[in-house]
Write an enzyme that holds these catalytic residues in place. Structure first.
Site, mmCIF file in Angstrom:
data_model
loop_
_atom_site.group_PDB
_atom_site.id
_atom_site.type_symbol
_atom_site.label_atom_id
_atom_site.label_comp_id
_atom_site.label_asym_id
_atom_site.label_seq_id
_atom_site.Cartn_x
_atom_site.Cartn_y
_atom_site.Cartn_z
ATOM 1 N N LYS A 1 0.866 -1.178 0.000
ATOM 2 C CA LYS A 1 0.000 0.000 0.000
ATOM 3 C C LYS A 1 0.906 1.232 0.000
ATOM 4 C CE LYS A 1 -3.858 1.748 2.888
ATOM 5 N NZ LYS A 1 -4.629 1.455 4.111
ATOM 6 N N SER B 1 -9.481 1.410 3.166
ATOM 7 C CA SER B 1 -8.637 2.184 2.272
ATOM 8 C C SER B 1 -7.594 1.380 1.506
ATOM 9 C CB SER B 1 -7.931 3.293 3.057
ATOM 10 O OG SER B 1 -7.078 2.745 4.043
ATOM 11 N N SER C 1 -9.598 -0.982 7.240
ATOM 12 C CA SER C 1 -9.004 -0.744 5.921
ATOM 13 C C SER C 1 -8.358 -1.956 5.269
ATOM 14 C CB SER C 1 -7.990 0.395 5.996
ATOM 15 O OG SER C 1 -8.668 1.625 6.020
#
Lengths: 460, 96
Positions: A67, A142, A166
Site C-alpha cells: 500500500k 482504504s 481498511s
C-alpha cells in the site's frame, strides 16, 4: 495463486521470469487502477540477485505489493495524495525491510484513499480502484489496491494498513483473506501515521497459510515503534477442537444485507458441523463504536497530519509571502476534502470547551466497549459476524454523504478501538456474484488461533 | 443538533492551518455539522467513574538507553527532500 505456486515457478524458470510476469499482469490489469507506481527497475535488479544466489530467504524472489502509505524504495511514496506526489522515501518501513530480508521483492505501490482516510479508495487523489469482481463497483478501502491485485492473482500477497477496517473490508469486498493483527504485533515504523492508537499493519493473501507466513516474518519488537510487543505470533499446526464461538447478534439485524447475513449463517453452520459451538451474543456498545471512532480517530489525525506543512518535505505552495500563508495554502493544495474534514473534526473535538464532552467522553466510552469484549472473551474463544453491512457498493454511491460512507465501518471499528486481532475470511458470494467475508475477532494475541481456525475451515 | 456556522468552519480551518478554497466551505459546513450531530449520541452514555482508555495494551513509558539509533539516513539525504534549503538549513519565508 499461492506462495508455494510462485516458488515452484521460480524453481522451474527464474525469479526474473516470475517478477517480469507479475509486472506484466499488473500492466494488463491497468483498468482496475490498483497501482500508483511500479518499482520495476529495482524489482528486476533484486530478482537477478536472487537468481545469482546473492539473495536467499524464505520468500526469495516472491513478488508482492505494498500500500502506498508504506515508505519503500523504487518509486515515490505518495499516500495517494498530492502532498507527497514526488516524495522519495529516504528509508523503508520495518515491515518491508523484514520481507526483503527474506528475499521477497516489492513490485509496486498500491492505491488507497489519500492518507488512508476512507472505505472505498474513492478519496485517492489519483482516482478510485475498481472492484476485482465488478468494475462498476468500489474496491473497498482504504487498502483497495492491495486487495484487488491479490484477488486478481497479480501477486500472491500484498500489504495494507488497518486503522478501522481498511484491510478487512476490502478483503471482504474482493474475496481474499485479510488480517488486522493485535495492536502492537507488527511495527508501524515507516508507515505514514493516521491514528496512532489504532493503526496496525497487516496482509492480504488468497489462502491462510500464506497470511501466516507473512505475519510470522513481519511480527515482533522494533525499537523504532515503541508500541510493539516481543514476538508472540507462532503459527499453530492445528485449530483447537470444539471452540466456543459467539455470533454478534448486533451485527445481524435487518439493516444488514440479507445476502451477507445468509453467508455468515452458512459459515456458522459449517463451524457447527466441524464440532464447534456457536451461540448468539450481544455487544450493546457496538452501537456506539462508530461515534467513538469518529471522535478519537479524527483527533489523532489532526495531530499526526500537522507534520505535512510544506517545510521539510513534500509539496510546498508557490509564490506565498508569509509562513502562515505557506502552511495554509500547502495544506489546502496537498490534502483531499476528506483529509480536511477529518483534520477539522479533530481540531473541534480537541479544542478547549469541547474536549471533555467529545474526546474524553469517547475515551471513556471506549473503556466500556473494551469491558464488554473482555466479558465475552471470558466465556468465548472468539466472536464472529459480518465484516461490513453490504457487499461492494457502486462507485459514487456514497461519496456525497460522509456519514453513509462511515457507516460501512460499523462492524470493523470495534476491534480497532479495543486493539483486538480480527480477520476477514471469504464466505461465498451474493446472488449477484459479489464476494462476502466473515469476520473473526479474538482476544489480544490470539492472532495465530484465529488463523488456524480459518485454515481448518478452508476446505469445508 | 450541533449548529456549525460559516465562521466556525473558518475558525476550525485556521486552527488546522488550512486556507480553504471558497468552493469547499459550504460543503464542509454541512458535513462537519452532520458528523458532530452523529457523534453527539455519546452524551447519552453514563460514564461516571469510568477511566478513559488512551492506550489499549496498557503500556506506560517505554524506556530505552539514551544512545543514538542508526536510522541509516544522512543529513544530506534529508535536506535533499526539503523544497528549499541553503547552507545545510531548510529555508522558509520570513516569520517575523
Amino acid at each position: 495463486m499461492t506462495i508455494t505456486d510462485i516458488q515452484n515457478q521460480i524453481k522451474a524458470t527464474s525469479a526474473r521470469a516470475v517478477v517480469e510476469n507479475s509486472i506484466k499482469l499488473a500492466r494488463e490489469n491497468e483498468q482496475y487502477h490498483a497501482i500508483l507506481n511500479l518499482t520495476e527497475e529495482r524489482a528486476l535488479k533484486l530478482a537477478d540477485e536472487v537468481d545469482a544466489g546473492k539473495i536467499t530467504g524464505k520468500l526469495a524472489g516472491v513478488p508482492f505489493l505494498v500500500k502506498d502509505n508504506f515508505l519503500a524504495f523504487g518509486a515515490p511514496t505518495t499516500a495517494a495524495s498530492k502532498m507527497l506526489e514526488k516524495f522519495d522515501a529516504p528509508l523503508q518501513a520495518t515491515a518491508v525491510e523484514k520481507l526483503e530480508a527474506e528475499g521477497a521483492i516489492c513490485i509496486g505501490k498500491t492505491n488507497l484513499d489519500a492518507f488512508a482516510h476512507g472505505g472505498s479508495t474513492e478519496n485517492s487523489a489519483y482516482g478510485p480502484t475498481k472492484n476485482a469482481y465488478d468494475q462498476s463497483r468500489v474496491s473497498g478501502g482504504s487498502s483497495g489496491g492491495s486487495a484487488v491485485f491479490t484477488a486478481l492473482n497479480v501477486v500472491p500477497f500484498a500489504l495494507g494498513s488497518d486503522t478501522g477496517g481498511s484491510i478487512r473490508q476490502p478483503a471482504s469486498f474482493n474475496g481474499v483473506i485479510g488480517i488486522k493483527p493485535t495492536y502492537g504485533m507488527v511495527s508501524r515504523y515507516g508507515v505514514i501515521a493516521m491514528a496512532s492508537s489504532t493503526d496496525t499493519i497487516g496482509a492480504f493473501a488468497t489462502n491462510v497459510s500464506d497470511v501466516e507466513m507473512v505475519m510470522d516474518i513481519m511480527s515482533g519488537l522494533d525499537p523504532r515503534d515503541m508500541t510493539t510487543m516481543s514476538d508472540f505470533f507462532q503459527v499453530k499446526t492445528d485449530a483447537k477442537p470444539g471452540q466456543k464461538i459467539g455470533l454478534i447478534k448486533d451485527f445481524m439485524t435487518d439493516d444488514v444485507d440479507s445476502d451477507v447475513r445468509a453467508k455468515v449463517n452458512e459459515y456458522v453452520e459449517k463451524l457447527r458441523a466441524a464440532g464447534h459451538t456457536v451461540e448468539e451474543v450481544s455487544l450493546p456498545m457496538a452501537e456506539y463504536a462508530l461515534a467513538i471512532y469518529y471522535i478519537i480517530v479524527p483527533a489523532e489525525i489532526s495531530s499526526n497530519l500537522a507534520r505535512f506543512d510544506g517545510i521539510r518535505y513534500g509539496h510546498r505552495a508557490e509564490s506565498v509571502k508569509t509562513l502562515a500563508e505557506l502552511y495554509g495554502r500547502t495544506r489546502d493544495e496537498g490534502f483531499v476534502t476528506e483529509n480536511k474534514r477529518r483534520i477539522m473534526i479533530g481540531s473541534y473535538v480537541l479544542s478547549s470547551g469541547f474536549f471533555d464532552a467529545y474526546y474524553l467522553q469517547a475515551q471513556k466510552a471506549r473503556t466500556l466497549l473494551i469491558n464488554e469484549f473482555n466479558k465475552l472473551f471470558a466465556s468465548y474463544d472468539l466472536l464472529i459476524g459480518p465484516v461490513a453491512p453490504t457487499t461492494a457498493f457502486k462507485l459514487g454511491e456514497n461519496t456525497s454523504d460522509p456519514i453513509k460512507m462511515y457507516l460501512e465501518d460499523i462492524m470493523t471499528v470495534p476491534a480497532s478501538l479495543a486493539g483486538l486481532p480480527a480477520i476477514s475470511v471469504p464466505a461465498g458470494f451474493s446472488q449477484t456474484g459479489l464476494p462476502i467475508g466473515v469476520q473473526f475477532i479474538g482476544p489480544r494475541q490470539s492472532d495465530a488461533d484465529l488463523l488456524a481456525l480459518a485454515r481448518s475451515m478452508e476446505t469445508k | 443538533m450541533t449548529q456549525i456556522s460559516r465562521d466556525d468552519v473558518l475558525h476550525l480551518a485556521q486552527l488546522s492551518s488550512l486556507e480553504l478554497n471558497e468552493t469547499e466551505i459550504d460543503g464542509l459546513q454541512t458535513d462537519i455539522g452532520n458528523i458532530l450531530g452523529y457523534v453527539e449520541q455519546l452524551s447519552k452514555l453514563d460514564t461516571n467513574g469510568v477511566e478513559p482508555t488512551y492506550q489499549v495494551t496498557g503500556l506506560n513509558n517505554v524506556w530505552r538507553e539514551d544512545t543514538v539509533i542508526n536510522y541509516g539516513v544522512t543529513r544530506e539525504e534529508l535536506l535533499a527532500r526539503a523544497p528549499e534549503s541553503d547552507q545545510n538549513q531548510v529555508k522558509v519565508p520570513k516569520v517575523l
